[in-house]
Each structure stands twice: as structure tokens, then as C-alpha cells.
Design a protein around this motif. Structure first.
Motif, PDB file in Angstrom:
ATOM      1  N   TYR A  74     -15.258 -15.557  -4.436  1.00 49.94           N
ATOM      2  CA  TYR A  74     -16.525 -16.154  -4.864  1.00 49.94           C
ATOM      3  C   TYR A  74     -17.677 -15.578  -4.046  1.00 49.94           C
ATOM      4  N   TYR A 207     -15.559 -15.314 -13.014  1.00 44.17           N
ATOM      5  CA  TYR A 207     -14.786 -15.639 -14.212  1.00 44.17           C
ATOM      6  C   TYR A 207     -13.300 -15.705 -13.891  1.00 44.17           C
ATOM      7  N   PHE A 208     -12.902 -16.609 -13.010  1.00 49.61           N
ATOM      8  CA  PHE A 208     -11.488 -16.715 -12.673  1.00 49.61           C
ATOM      9  C   PHE A 208     -10.657 -17.177 -13.870  1.00 49.61           C
ATOM     10  N   LYS A 209     -11.203 -18.057 -14.688  1.00 51.65           N
ATOM     11  CA  LYS A 209     -10.483 -18.531 -15.861  1.00 51.65           C
ATOM     12  C   LYS A 209     -10.250 -17.393 -16.853  1.00 51.65           C
ATOM     13  N   LYS A 210     -11.263 -16.555 -17.028  1.00 48.69           N
ATOM     14  CA  LYS A 210     -11.130 -15.423 -17.938  1.00 48.69           C
ATOM     15  C   LYS A 210     -10.099 -14.428 -17.423  1.00 48.69           C
ATOM     16  N   ALA A 212      -7.563 -15.169 -15.512  1.00 51.22           N
ATOM     17  CA  ALA A 212      -6.250 -15.796 -15.681  1.00 51.22           C
ATOM     18  C   ALA A 212      -5.750 -15.644 -17.113  1.00 51.22           C
ATOM     19  N   GLY A 213      -6.666 -15.656 -18.081  1.00 55.84           N
ATOM     20  CA  GLY A 213      -6.278 -15.491 -19.466  1.00 55.84           C
ATOM     21  C   GLY A 213      -5.693 -14.128 -19.767  1.00 55.84           C
ATOM     22  N   GLU A 214      -6.019 -13.139 -18.949  1.00 59.28           N
ATOM     23  CA  GLU A 214      -5.475 -11.789 -19.143  1.00 59.28           C
ATOM     24  C   GLU A 214      -3.971 -11.761 -18.912  1.00 59.28           C
ATOM     25  N   ARG A 216      -1.788 -13.818 -20.031  1.00 61.64           N
ATOM     26  CA  ARG A 216      -1.132 -14.098 -21.312  1.00 61.64           C
ATOM     27  C   ARG A 216      -1.304 -12.940 -22.287  1.00 61.64           C
ATOM     28  N   GLU A 348     -11.847 -10.904  -9.501  1.00 60.06           N
ATOM     29  CA  GLU A 348     -11.009 -11.966 -10.046  1.00 60.06           C
ATOM     30  C   GLU A 348      -9.568 -11.510 -10.221  1.00 60.06           C
ATOM     31  N   THR A 352      -6.167 -12.961  -8.294  1.00 61.81           N
ATOM     32  CA  THR A 352      -4.983 -13.379  -9.044  1.00 61.81           C
ATOM     33  C   THR A 352      -3.722 -12.723  -8.487  1.00 61.81           C
TER      34      THR A 352
END
Length: 427
Positions: A74, A207-210, A212-214, A216, A348, A352
Motif C-alpha cells: 500500500y 487493487y488487491f482484490k483485482k 486476487a481475481g487473476e 481464478r 499487488e 499475492t
């Protein structure tokens, strides 16, 4: 002249001033850690006498690294990744000072010290990994990781052996105080050198959520993360058990330093040869070979860890680690560079990756603590060492289906890299 000599020694690799400076900073860090970190475990174990206490200390370290990486990511995104590198060095310096100041009360501060170490590692490695991703390019990654390993091996040769001599010669805890101070001095040199780095803000929000979506969506990235989890399962337990076995087999810090010298000398040669001659098309073969050797090496020591067998084990793994890690780390960065919006989300993605490897470390240490609480050490520790020792081979298995054809197509890789090929963040 320096560059021409470097190219003559290392081959026709485009070596820039930026890349060399990052290697020097990494080298200073490696010497600092090599001087002190090996002996911190022994210093703490002498105060406690319980291997479970050292396991708890290590667990606190690996549990605090993921949130430290998150916070550092961050800060790197909102301010600058160089700030995280410097903060990590300062926190690690504070850790060594805290160990000294604790004295005989260090046993009561094991969890605090482990947490402080984990936070320092998290901040330092986030900054260093981001800079590595920005500065290196596909054709320089094997060189950089190989030469970085070479510097780490050289530090491992001179650090533990020198520290072992100092601790042996000086009475009581005076030797420990001297080497911890030397580490402090080298950390400060690394900070001063980092002042030459150009400040640059990462663009965009966090964009940690974005990212994390990678996991999947991107099968290759998902497999790389699984591999890092499995890598962590070995590192979690082996990080402290081997050191304690060498010391208890000899009851000598000098013997521990000798072990570090011999094994690092072998890996020094290994990192040079792999970084100099390994071609990208042979990466998977090298990773599998190194992983298989690492699995087999455990059986040298697991049933009867005498000092000669430990030295033999150290030589074997020092041959295997360069073969495994140089192409493995390079492949990790190349797959990251191919991920969606890698330039904007590089921080990000690196956070991860570190979460997965530290989850693996924590998993193996927790199993160690549970196992030693339920069964006698002489029975359960060999079983746990064999299980954890398969971690790197399992990591190699995880990457077997990754498509590596893009490595030879620079355009495909660079399309995901910041600033069309790795950036130029050091002046």
C-alpha cells in the motif's frame, strides 16, 4: 571499464548501472543477514533450550510477513517502493538492537522479536522484488537471479565463518554484540546507497482484490502461486532445524560457520554456472532436476544428523538450489509479466506471491509444533523433515504445465511489463 570486465566475466548480457546498483544493495543485505541471522537462532536457543520456542519465534516471523507485505504494498503504491526498502532495513536494524538489549530476558520476547523480524523482511523484500521486476527484462533475469545468488553465496562464505570466529574468540555475549553491530553498519550502507535511487510513484489506486481475481482467471499464475506455497512448506521448518542440528552436533559456533562457508562456496560456483550458461528453454528441466535432488538430500541426514553427514547434505543442496531457484525465480517474474495489467498491478501481484509462500511456511511450522506436542521429537521430527523436504519437488510439479513458449517471444512478455521492458528506476 567495469562494464566491459563484467561482460567478459558474465557473458554478453546488457548490464546497466541500475541493475548493478540493485545487485550491490542486495549484496550488502546478504552480508548483513549472513553475519547475524544464522546465529540469532543459536543465541535465542541458548537462552531457551527448547526447539519449540524457536519454532514459535519462526512462526511469529512468517505470520507477520503477509500483513507487512500488504502494508508495504500500500505504501509503495501510494508513496514510493524505495520507502518500503528503507523501512525494511531500519526495522531489521531495530530487531538486532532489540535482541542485544533483551539480554537474558530474550526468552520472554521471542514472539515480539519474531514479529519484528517478519515485519522487517516483509517491507524489505516487497521493495526489492518490485525493483527487480522493474529493472530486469526477460533476457537479463537469469543473469540477475544467478548473480544475485552468487553474491548471496559469497556472503554466506564470509559471513557465518567470520561470525563464528568472532563469537569463539570473544567471551560470553561480546562476540554476538560485535557481529550484530557489523550488521547494523552494513544495513546503514544499504540505506545510503538507496538514496541514489530515483523516486517514482506507482500509478493508480491499490487493487488487491483485482489482483486476487487473476488467480481464478490465469492458470499459469495460479500454478506459480501453488508452487510458492509448496516451496514455503520446506523453508518453514528447514530454516531453523538444520542450523540447530549443526550446532547440537558440534556445540560450536565455529563449526556452524564452517558449515556455512563450505556450503556457500559450493553454491557460489553453482549460481555462477547456472546464471551464466542456463538457457531459457531448459528452465523446466533444471527446476525438476534441482527439486528431485533436494528431496533426496533429506535422507542423508534425517535419521542420523552427524556433522560429516550434515556437511555432505549441505554440499548436495548447495548444488541443487542454484539449479532450482535461478530458473524458478525467473519463470515467476516472466509469468507475472504476462498477467493482466502487470505494469499497473505489479505490486499487488508480488504481495499475492509472498502471501502464498508465507502461508506454506506457516503451515509447515504449525504442523511441526503440533507434531512435537503429540509425539516424541526423535520420532516425529524425521517424519516431518521428509514431508517438508518434498516441498521444492512439489513446487516443480506445480509448474510442469506452464506454457513457457512466450519466454522466447520478447514482445509478448514486454507487453505486460512496466515501461516496455522493465523500466529504469535507478539513476
Amino acid at each position: 571499464m567495469l562494464r566491459s570486465m563484467t561482460k567478459m566475466f558474465l557473458g554478453n548480457v546488457p548490464v546497466t548501472k541500475n541493475l548493478l546498483m540493485l545487485l550491490v544493495i542486495g549484496g550488502l543485505y546478504a552480508v548483513s543477514i549472513a553475519l547475524s541471522n544464522t546465529f540469532v537462532n543459536i543465541y535465542l536457543w541458548k537462552q531457551s533450550g527448547e526447539i519449540r520456542d524457536i519454532a514459535l519465534y519462526q512462526l511469529a516471523s512468517v505470520l507477520l510477513q503477509p500483513p507487512a507485505f500488504l502494508l508495504a504494498g500500500y505504501i509503495a503504491k501510494k508513496a514510493d517502493r524505495i520507502y518500503t526498502l528503507r523501512a525494511g532495513v531500519f526495522i531489521l536494524t531495530a530487531f538486532f538492537l532489540a535482541v542485544l538489549m533483551a539480554g537474558k530476558n530474550v526468552e520472554d520476547l521471542l514472539l515480539f522479536l519474531g514479529a519484528l523480524l517478519g515485519i522487517g523482511f516483509g517491507f524489505y523484500w516487497l521493495g526489492y522484488n518490485v525493483l527487480t521486476f522493474e529493472i530486469t527484462e526477460p533476457e537479463t533475469r537469469d543473469f540477475f537471479n544467478g548473480f544475485s545468488g552468487l553474491l548471496t553465496s559469497f556472503a554466506g562464505m564470509i559471513g557465518p565463518f567470520s561470525a563464528g570466529l568472532v563469537i569463539t574468540w570473544l567471551p560470553e555475549s561480546r562476540g554476538y554484540q560485535v557481529i550484530f553491530f557489523l550488521s547494523f553498519f552494513l544495513f546503514m550502507m544499504a540505506v545510503l546507497l538507496s538514496l541514489k535511487m530515483k523516486h517514482r510513484h506507482a500509478k493508480g489506486p491499490v487493487y488487491f482484490k483485482k489482483a486476487a481475481g487473476e488467480i481464478r482467471k490465469n492458470k499459469d499464475w495460479r500454478n506459480i502461486l501453488y508452487a510458492h506455497f509448496m516451496q514455503g512448506t520446506r523453508e518453514g521448518v528447514f530454516a531453523f532445524v538444520i542450523i540447530l542440528w549443526v550446532y547440537t552436533a558440534t556445540n560450536s559456533e565455529l563449526a556452524l560457520g564452517t558449515y556455512g562457508f563450505v556450503t556457500s562456496a559450493v553454491s557460489f560456483l553453482g549460481y555462477f554456472l547456472v546464471g551464466r550458461f542456463l538457457k531459457p528453454k531448459f528452465r523446466k528441466h533444471a527446476i525438476f532436476t534441482g527439486g528431485a535432488i533436494l528431496v533426496g538430500s533429506v535422507f542423508i541426514i534425517v535419521f542420523h544428523p552427524t556433522f560429516p553427514l550434515l556437511i555432505t547434505y549441505g554440499i548436495v543442496i548447495s548444488t541443487a538450489y542454484p539449479l532450482m531457484l535461478v530458473p524458478y525465480v525467473s519463470l515467476t517474474y516472466d509469468v507475472l509479466g504476462k498477467a493482466a495489467d502487470a505494469g499497473a498491478l505489479r505490486i499487488e501481484y508480488l504481495v499475492t506471491k509472498e502471501w502464498f509462500i508465507n502461508m506454506g511456511r506457516a503451515f509447515s511450522i504449525i504442523l511441526f509444533l503440533i507434531g512435537t506436542a503429540l509425539f516424541p521429537d526423535r520420532i516425529i521430527i524425521p517424519i516431518l523433515m521428509v514431508a517438508a523436504g518434498a516441498g521444492h519437488f512439489a513446487a516443480a510439479w506445480c509448474i510442469k504445465n506452464i506454457d513457457t513458449s512466450f519466454i522466447v517471444d520478447r514482445k509478448k512478455v514486454n507487453s505486460g511489463m512496466p515501461e516496455n521492458g522493465g523500466g529504469d528506476s535507478v539513476t
